[in-house]
Motif scaffolding. Structure first.
Motif, PDB file in Angstrom:
ATOM      1  N   LEU A  83      -8.013  -2.146 -12.169  1.00 13.36           N
ATOM      2  CA  LEU A  83      -8.235  -3.109 -10.958  1.00 13.36           C
ATOM      3  C   LEU A  83      -6.826  -2.709 -10.400  1.00 13.36           C
ATOM      4  CD1 LEU A  83     -10.264  -6.043 -12.194  1.00 13.36           C
ATOM      5  CD2 LEU A  83     -11.074  -3.734 -11.132  1.00 13.36           C
ATOM      6  N   GLY A  84      -6.407  -2.093  -9.423  1.00 13.46           N
ATOM      7  CA  GLY A  84      -5.638  -2.006  -8.755  1.00 13.46           C
ATOM      8  C   GLY A  84      -5.122  -2.371  -7.324  1.00 13.46           C
ATOM      9  N   PRO A  85      -4.145  -2.213  -6.529  1.00 12.13           N
ATOM     10  CA  PRO A  85      -3.324  -1.265  -7.321  1.00 12.13           C
ATOM     11  C   PRO A  85      -2.560  -1.897  -8.264  1.00 12.13           C
ATOM     12  CG  PRO A  85      -2.494  -2.152  -4.949  1.00 12.13           C
ATOM     13  CD  PRO A  85      -4.253  -2.925  -5.150  1.00 12.13           C
ATOM     14  N   HIS A  98       0.716  14.270 -15.283  1.00  9.46           N
ATOM     15  CA  HIS A  98       0.689  14.959 -13.738  1.00  9.46           C
ATOM     16  C   HIS A  98       2.485  13.892 -13.357  1.00  9.46           C
ATOM     17  CE1 HIS A  98      -2.631  15.567 -13.792  1.00  9.46           C
ATOM     18  NE2 HIS A  98      -3.470  14.824 -14.207  1.00  9.46           N
ATOM     19  N   GLY A  99       3.304  14.494 -13.539  1.00 12.21           N
ATOM     20  CA  GLY A  99       5.029  13.523 -13.468  1.00 12.21           C
ATOM     21  C   GLY A  99       4.970  12.453 -13.095  1.00 12.21           C
ATOM     22  N   SER A 100       5.543  11.799 -12.291  1.00  6.73           N
ATOM     23  CA  SER A 100       6.353  10.706 -11.894  1.00  6.73           C
ATOM     24  C   SER A 100       6.055   9.986 -10.330  1.00  6.73           C
ATOM     25  CB  SER A 100       7.859  10.046 -12.459  1.00  6.73           C
ATOM     26  OG  SER A 100       8.322  10.936 -11.515  1.00  6.73           O
ATOM     27  N   ILE A 101       6.275  10.905  -9.285  1.00  5.01           N
ATOM     28  CA  ILE A 101       6.372  10.843  -8.326  1.00  5.01           C
ATOM     29  C   ILE A 101       5.038   9.450  -7.847  1.00  5.01           C
ATOM     30  CG2 ILE A 101       4.375  12.435  -6.989  1.00  5.01           C
ATOM     31  CD1 ILE A 101       7.656  11.696  -5.959  1.00  5.01           C
ATOM     32  N   ALA A 102       4.213   9.660  -8.137  1.00  2.52           N
ATOM     33  CA  ALA A 102       3.514   8.387  -8.132  1.00  2.52           C
ATOM     34  C   ALA A 102       3.431   6.942  -8.643  1.00  2.52           C
ATOM     35  CB  ALA A 102       1.705   8.461  -8.565  1.00  2.52           C
ATOM     36  N   ASN A 103       4.732   6.682  -9.371  1.00  2.00           N
ATOM     37  CA  ASN A 103       4.956   5.378  -9.574  1.00  2.00           C
ATOM     38  C   ASN A 103       6.397   5.459  -9.159  1.00  2.00           C
ATOM     39  OD1 ASN A 103       2.798   4.203 -11.613  1.00  2.00           O
ATOM     40  ND2 ASN A 103       2.955   6.506 -12.174  1.00  2.00           N
ATOM     41  N   LEU A 104       6.979   5.615  -8.092  1.00  2.00           N
ATOM     42  CA  LEU A 104       8.238   5.228  -7.978  1.00  2.00           C
ATOM     43  C   LEU A 104       8.051   5.052  -6.091  1.00  2.00           C
ATOM     44  CD1 LEU A 104      10.043   9.021  -8.895  1.00  2.00           C
ATOM     45  CD2 LEU A 104      10.113   6.951  -9.603  1.00  2.00           C
ATOM     46  N   PRO A 105       8.928   3.950  -6.467  1.00  2.00           N
ATOM     47  CA  PRO A 105       9.038   3.721  -4.510  1.00  2.00           C
ATOM     48  C   PRO A 105       9.426   4.271  -3.648  1.00  2.00           C
ATOM     49  CG  PRO A 105      10.480   3.001  -6.112  1.00  2.00           C
ATOM     50  CD  PRO A 105      10.026   3.754  -6.720  1.00  2.00           C
ATOM     51  N   ALA A 106       8.792   4.195  -2.486  1.00  2.00           N
ATOM     52  CA  ALA A 106       9.653   4.667  -1.285  1.00  2.00           C
ATOM     53  C   ALA A 106      10.338   4.279  -0.519  1.00  2.00           C
ATOM     54  CB  ALA A 106       8.050   4.326   0.218  1.00  2.00           C
ATOM     55  N   HIS A 107      11.105   5.097   0.094  1.00  2.00           N
ATOM     56  CA  HIS A 107      12.462   3.705   0.995  1.00  2.00           C
ATOM     57  C   HIS A 107      12.618   4.371   2.442  1.00  2.00           C
ATOM     58  CE1 HIS A 107      15.308   7.350   0.746  1.00  2.00           C
ATOM     59  NE2 HIS A 107      14.321   7.475  -0.390  1.00  2.00           N
ATOM     60  N   ALA A 108      13.391   3.585   3.429  1.00  2.00           N
ATOM     61  CA  ALA A 108      13.563   4.379   4.403  1.00  2.00           C
ATOM     62  C   ALA A 108      11.847   4.343   5.322  1.00  2.00           C
ATOM     63  CB  ALA A 108      13.781   5.770   4.470  1.00  2.00           C
ATOM     64  N   LEU A 109      11.621   2.876   4.788  1.00  2.00           N
ATOM     65  CA  LEU A 109      10.514   3.353   5.064  1.00  2.00           C
ATOM     66  C   LEU A 109      10.039   2.882   6.295  1.00  2.00           C
ATOM     67  CD1 LEU A 109       8.549   0.469   2.712  1.00  2.00           C
ATOM     68  CD2 LEU A 109       7.504   3.034   3.585  1.00  2.00           C
ATOM     69  N   MET A 156     -11.417   2.317  11.696  1.00  2.00           N
ATOM     70  CA  MET A 156     -10.486   3.552  10.899  1.00  2.00           C
ATOM     71  C   MET A 156      -9.752   2.393  10.217  1.00  2.00           C
ATOM     72  SD  MET A 156     -10.994   6.137   9.287  1.00  2.00           S
ATOM     73  CE  MET A 156     -10.114   6.545   7.889  1.00  2.00           C
ATOM     74  N   ARG A 157      -8.801   1.954   8.952  1.00  2.00           N
ATOM     75  CA  ARG A 157      -8.049   1.348   8.609  1.00  2.00           C
ATOM     76  C   ARG A 157      -8.138   2.024   6.909  1.00  2.00           C
ATOM     77  NH1 ARG A 157      -9.992  -4.213   5.707  1.00  2.00           N
ATOM     78  NH2 ARG A 157     -11.702  -3.638   5.116  1.00  2.00           N
ATOM     79  N   MET A 158      -6.897   1.853   6.335  1.00  2.00           N
ATOM     80  CA  MET A 158      -6.933   1.755   5.854  1.00  2.00           C
ATOM     81  C   MET A 158      -5.339   1.463   5.045  1.00  2.00           C
ATOM     82  SD  MET A 158      -4.076   5.618   6.329  1.00  2.00           S
ATOM     83  CE  MET A 158      -2.656   5.225   7.010  1.00  2.00           C
ATOM     84  N   VAL A 159      -4.878   1.269   3.964  1.00  2.00           N
ATOM     85  CA  VAL A 159      -4.055   0.106   3.024  1.00  2.00           C
ATOM     86  C   VAL A 159      -3.224   1.931   2.194  1.00  2.00           C
ATOM     87  CG1 VAL A 159      -3.559  -0.638   0.940  1.00  2.00           C
ATOM     88  CG2 VAL A 159      -5.380  -1.416   2.734  1.00  2.00           C
ATOM     89  N   VAL A 160      -1.738   1.841   2.286  1.00  2.00           N
ATOM     90  CA  VAL A 160      -0.670   2.133   2.023  1.00  2.00           C
ATOM     91  C   VAL A 160      -0.631   1.705   1.034  1.00  2.00           C
ATOM     92  CG1 VAL A 160       0.896   4.003   2.535  1.00  2.00           C
ATOM     93  CG2 VAL A 160      -0.979   4.053   4.467  1.00  2.00           C
ATOM     94  N   VAL A 161       0.344   2.243  -0.091  1.00  2.00           N
ATOM     95  CA  VAL A 161       1.284   1.622  -1.114  1.00  2.00           C
ATOM     96  C   VAL A 161       2.477   2.075  -1.413  1.00  2.00           C
ATOM     97  CG1 VAL A 161       1.538   0.653  -3.118  1.00  2.00           C
ATOM     98  CG2 VAL A 161      -0.601   1.152  -2.345  1.00  2.00           C
ATOM     99  N   PRO A 162       3.761   2.490  -0.482  1.00  2.00           N
ATOM    100  CA  PRO A 162       5.160   2.605  -0.974  1.00  2.00           C
ATOM    101  C   PRO A 162       5.848   2.220  -2.101  1.00  2.00           C
ATOM    102  CG  PRO A 162       4.279   0.882   1.533  1.00  2.00           C
ATOM    103  CD  PRO A 162       3.234   0.658   0.369  1.00  2.00           C
ATOM    104  N   THR A 163       5.321   1.119  -2.925  1.00  2.00           N
ATOM    105  CA  THR A 163       5.963   0.731  -4.090  1.00  2.00           C
ATOM    106  C   THR A 163       4.736   2.242  -5.180  1.00  2.00           C
ATOM    107  OG1 THR A 163       3.562  -0.420  -4.941  1.00  2.00           O
ATOM    108  CG2 THR A 163       6.577  -1.170  -3.988  1.00  2.00           C
TER     109      THR A 163
END
Length: 154
Positions: free
Chosen positions: A30-32, A80-91, A1-8
């Protein structure tokens, strides 16, 4: 199993594979796509669509669903709001060598002066020998005032 998580992109899961077979769908985008190329403030409120190509995407937190305009036709809330286009921190990434579990944790803040002060704390976990991905999302109200939130995971 493998995956790609996109923090940005709000800790989205872009793609995943099990035994070499891709899980998910083939988006026309064509992304991310980096959030700087997604204009959530487009007049029609549909800018969110320009970046959507993930296997798992969150919608929210201050708003979710269809765009909403005020009485003068100004966009109040985009699709659908903005959470999907906000970057993560404290990774943080943790690896348990004994059981082969890998966990990716990140925090995504959706805050506004005199508005919502919400934090999504997301942990995505997988084990290389299991055909599943576990997701634990917690929404924290960081304001001194009570608040509401909306969350949809697609």
């Amino acid at each position: 199993m493998r995956m790609v998580v996109v923090p940005t992109r709000g800790m989205a899961i872009w793609k995943a594979w099990h035994r070499g077979v891709e899980i998910g769908w083939q988006a026309p985008v064509l992304g991310p796509v980096h959030p700087k190329f997604v204009s959530l403030a487009e007049a029609d409120g549909l800018g969110w669509i320009a970046g959507f190509d993930e296997l798992l995407c969150r919608c929210g937190l201050a708003s979710n669903g269809a765009p909403e305009w005020d009485e003068r036709g100004r966009l109040l809330w985009p699709l659908h709001g903005s959470i999907a286009n906000l970057p993560a921190h404290a990774l943080a990434i943790t690896i348990d060598g004994d059981d082969g579990e890998i966990a990716i944790r990140g925090e995504v803040d959706e805050t506004r002066l005199f508005g919502a002060k919400l934090r999504l704390v997301s942990t995505t976990t997988l084990r290389c020998d299991e055909p599943r991905i576990r997701i634990r999302d917690e929404v924290v109200n960081r304001s001194a005032e009570p608040g509401e939130f909306e969350l949809l995971i697609t």
